[in-house]
Design a protein around this motif. Structure first.
Motif, PDB file in Angstrom:
ATOM      1  N   MET A 162       0.843  -1.193   0.000  1.00  0.00           N
ATOM      2  CA  MET A 162       0.000   0.000   0.000  1.00  0.00           C
ATOM      3  C   MET A 162       0.883   1.249   0.000  1.00  0.00           C
ATOM      4  SD  MET A 162      -3.189   0.937  -0.081  1.00  0.00           S
ATOM      5  CE  MET A 162      -4.345  -0.183   0.701  1.00  0.00           C
ATOM      6  N   GLU A 163       1.936   1.225   0.798  1.00  0.00           N
ATOM      7  CA  GLU A 163       2.855   2.375   0.800  1.00  0.00           C
ATOM      8  C   GLU A 163       3.538   2.521  -0.560  1.00  0.00           C
ATOM      9  OE1 GLU A 163       4.522   2.602   5.311  1.00  0.00           O
ATOM     10  OE2 GLU A 163       5.439   3.872   3.777  1.00  0.00           O
ATOM     11  N   ALA A 164       3.885   1.392  -1.160  1.00  0.00           N
ATOM     12  CA  ALA A 164       4.557   1.448  -2.471  1.00  0.00           C
ATOM     13  C   ALA A 164       3.634   2.039  -3.535  1.00  0.00           C
ATOM     14  CB  ALA A 164       5.024   0.055  -2.870  1.00  0.00           C
ATOM     15  N   LEU A 165       2.350   1.657  -3.491  1.00  0.00           N
ATOM     16  CA  LEU A 165       1.379   2.254  -4.423  1.00  0.00           C
ATOM     17  C   LEU A 165       1.313   3.763  -4.180  1.00  0.00           C
ATOM     18  CD1 LEU A 165      -0.888   2.024  -6.561  1.00  0.00           C
ATOM     19  CD2 LEU A 165      -2.478   1.564  -4.669  1.00  0.00           C
ATOM     20  N   GLY A 166       1.297   4.147  -2.905  1.00  0.00           N
ATOM     21  CA  GLY A 166       1.275   5.568  -2.569  1.00  0.00           C
ATOM     22  C   GLY A 166       2.494   6.305  -3.109  1.00  0.00           C
ATOM     23  N   ARG A 167       3.657   5.676  -3.011  1.00  0.00           N
ATOM     24  CA  ARG A 167       4.877   6.327  -3.523  1.00  0.00           C
ATOM     25  C   ARG A 167       4.782   6.560  -5.021  1.00  0.00           C
ATOM     26  NH1 ARG A 167       7.552   3.641   0.632  1.00  0.00           N
ATOM     27  NH2 ARG A 167       7.764   1.755  -0.627  1.00  0.00           N
ATOM     28  N   ARG A 168       4.241   5.600  -5.754  1.00  0.00           N
ATOM     29  CA  ARG A 168       4.092   5.767  -7.217  1.00  0.00           C
ATOM     30  C   ARG A 168       3.167   6.933  -7.514  1.00  0.00           C
ATOM     31  NH1 ARG A 168       1.663   0.556  -9.496  1.00  0.00           N
ATOM     32  NH2 ARG A 168       1.674   1.720 -11.449  1.00  0.00           N
ATOM     33  N   ILE A 169       2.110   7.071  -6.708  1.00  0.00           N
ATOM     34  CA  ILE A 169       1.182   8.183  -6.906  1.00  0.00           C
ATOM     35  C   ILE A 169       1.866   9.497  -6.530  1.00  0.00           C
ATOM     36  CG2 ILE A 169      -0.992   9.209  -6.116  1.00  0.00           C
ATOM     37  CD1 ILE A 169      -2.045   6.309  -5.723  1.00  0.00           C
ATOM     38  N   GLY A 170       2.490   9.498  -5.350  1.00  0.00           N
ATOM     39  CA  GLY A 170       3.102  10.732  -4.837  1.00  0.00           C
ATOM     40  C   GLY A 170       4.194  11.278  -5.735  1.00  0.00           C
ATOM     41  N   ASP A 171       4.951  10.376  -6.337  1.00  0.00           N
ATOM     42  CA  ASP A 171       6.004  10.749  -7.284  1.00  0.00           C
ATOM     43  C   ASP A 171       5.499  11.652  -8.390  1.00  0.00           C
ATOM     44  OD1 ASP A 171       8.415   9.647  -6.627  1.00  0.00           O
ATOM     45  OD2 ASP A 171       8.030   7.710  -7.599  1.00  0.00           O
ATOM     46  N   ALA A 172       4.227  11.474  -8.769  1.00  0.00           N
ATOM     47  CA  ALA A 172       3.699  12.106  -9.974  1.00  0.00           C
ATOM     48  C   ALA A 172       2.806  13.306  -9.663  1.00  0.00           C
ATOM     49  CB  ALA A 172       2.913  11.076 -10.781  1.00  0.00           C
TER      50      ALA A 172
END
Ligand code: ATP
Ligand code: MG
Length: 161
Positions: A18-28
Motif C-alpha cells: 500500500m505504501e509502495a502504491l502511494g509512492r508511485r502516486i506521490g512521485d507524480a
C-alpha cells in the motif's frame, strides 16, 4: 497528476505494498492536485497517504488527521507541500470551504471528502479502499496483520455529481 496507468482497480496484499502504491502516486503529483480517500476504519487511508507523502518528498510523520481538520506537511525536496485534511467531522461542505485550504499551491488529500470536494475543486481523483471481508468479520485487534485490500482509483470532475 495521478498517472493513467494507476487508474482502475488494484489488489494490494500488504501494508508495504500500500505504501509502495502511494509512492508511485506521490512521485507524480504536483501543486493543484486533489485526492479524496474513502474507506472504513483501518482500511489503509493513512498508510496510502504515508506512501504518497514519501513519493512527493514532504516531511512526516503522516498520521490520521483525527484531532486536526487539516495538517500541512512542508516539502523537503522542492515539491509541493502536502495538505492532509479530514472531512469526517465536518457537518457540511461549507466548513471545508472555511478551512481556506491552499489548493493551488499544494497537493491536497481529503479523507472522507467525497460529498464535499466538488464545492472546492473542479477536478480530483477519487480513491476508495475496501477490505474484501465484511465489516463484522474484522477482528479489531488484528487490523495490523497484512491482509488484502482493494483500491479503486477514478478521475472525477464536478460534472460527475
Ligand atoms: N494490504 C494492506 N494495506 C494497508 N494496510 C494494511 C494492509 N494489511 C494490513 N494493513 C494494516 O491495516 C492498518 C491500516 O491503518 P490505517 O491507519 O492506514 O487505516 P485508515 O484507513 O487510515 O484508518 P482510520 O479510518 O482509522 O484512520 C495498518 O495497521 C496496516 O498495517
Ligand atoms: Mg487514517
Amino acid at each position: 497528476m495521478v498517472p493513467d496507468d494507476i487508474l482502475g482497480e488494484h489488489e494490494v496484499a500488504t501494508s508495504a505494498d500500500m505504501e509502495a502504491l502511494g509512492r508511485r502516486i506521490g512521485d507524480a503529483l504536483v501543486a493543484g492536485d486533489v485526492l479524496v480517500l474513502t474507506g472504513p476504519l483501518g482500511a489503509g487511508k493513512t498508510t496510502l497517504t504515508r506512501g504518497i507523502a514519501d513519493g512527493l518528498g514532504v516531511r512526516g510523520p503522516v498520521q490520521s488527521p483525527t484531532f486536526v481538520l487539516a495538517r500541512t506537511h512542508p516539502s523537503l525536496t522542492g515539491s509541493a507541500p502536502l495538505v492532509h485534511a479530514d472531512a469526517y467531522r465536518l457537518s457540511d461542505a461549507a466548513e471545508l470551504e472555511d478551512l481556506d485550504l491552499d489548493l493551488d499551491g499544494s497537493v491536497t488529500i481529503i479523507e472522507w471528502g467525497r460529498d464535499a470536494v466538488a464545492h472546492i475543486a473542479d477536478a480530483w481523483w477519487d480513491i476508495e479502499i475496501t477490505r474484501p471481508v465484511g465489516e463484522a468479520d474484522v477482528d479489531p485487534e488484528n487490523l495490523d496483520l497484512d491482509a488484502p485490500r482493494t483500491v479503486v482509483v477514478t478521475q472525477r470532475d464536478a460534472s460527475w455529481l
